[in-house]
Design an enzyme around this catalytic site. Structure first.
Site: not given
Ligand code: DGL
Length: 259
Positions: A73, A181
């Protein structure tokens, strides 16, 4: 030889785009993945909250004897990896937007970066992008609303938001767009309908897998046994959505468990 699993976590299903690369490069490794979908999106939370959630995920993985942790992440990495490294003794691999590869490749001198608010506002991202700003123009856009759409499993619903975010980059003449992302690679089929084929779309998944391999090697943690591997996926949200994503990336032997 170390048969313990690699631990991987994300705010949800996004990190599966990284899991896929790790599994392709290191098929002999068992994995435990945590999709903290209940708390997604991390991207608009405070640094403190992101760090608290990241530590919580790390502790769950360490309780299952993970030998190395991949923070799959960008938001969690750019806000929390320093603290995680200072707190726990296992090696951590993080993921950051591929600013450097895009900056090296660009011919127009303009690159676009689509990422969360938390990533774009982080000190780590600012320090990296500062190195390239000046030589090239970086057009940053926050992908507000994209993660919840991906988490709902309805990828096509992202089309109008993606048009809104990517068209200004295209109009400004970028030739590389960075998906900063880990959820966004799942939007690639929709993105490719919006941008011209001359624009390269880059993410960091493969680089993270290579780094994972290098660090396992360095710490002599590679699994050199030929025992069957085991891939466990935990979620604190809808298991059916997680299953849909796993089937979408062709995962064969796995089990899903509720957190
Ligand atoms: N997948 C994450 C990232 O790479 C976080 C998305 C979110 O939860 O906002 O940034």
């Amino acid at each position: 030889m170390n048969t313990n699993p690699i631990g991987i976590f994300d705010s949800g299903v996004g990190g599966l785009s990284v899991w896929r690369e790790i599994n392709e490069l290191l098929p002999n490794e068992s994995t435990i993945y945590i999709a903290d979908s209940f708390n997604a999106p991390y991207g608009n939370k405070s640094k403190e909250k992101i760090t608290e959630l990241s530590a919580q995920n790390t502790e769950l993985l360490l309780a299952q004897k993970c030998k190395l942790i991949v923070v799959a992440c960008n938001t969690a990495t750019t806000n929390s990896i320093e603290l995680l490294r200072n707190t726990y003794s296992v090696p951590f691999i993080g993921i950051e937007p591929a600013t450097k590869p895009a900056a090296v490749k660009t011919k127009t001198g303009k690159i676009g970066i689509l990422a969360t608010k938390g990533t774009l506002a982080s000190e780590l991202f600012l320090n990296t992008s500062k190195k390239f700003r000046g030589d090239i123009e970086i057009i940053e856009t926050i992908g507000t609303g994209l993660v919840p759409i991906i988490e709902s499993g309805n990828i096509n619903e992202a089309e109008s938001l993606l048009k809104k975010y990517l068209t200004p980059m295209v109009d400004k003449g970028v030739d590389n767009i960075v998906l900063g992302c880990t959820h966004y690679p799942f939007l690639k089929p929709v993105i490719e309908k919006i941008i011209p084929p001359s624009i390269t779309v880059i993410d960091s998944g493969e680089a993270v897998a290579k780094q994972t391999q290098a660090i396992l090697q360095e710490h002599k943690l590679l699994n050199t046994s030929h025992n069957a591997t085991n891939n466990i996926f935990y979620t604190n949200a809808d298991t059916l959505i997680l299953k849909k994503f796993l089937e979408g990336i062709n995962v064969k032997n796995y089990s899903i468990q509720s957190l």
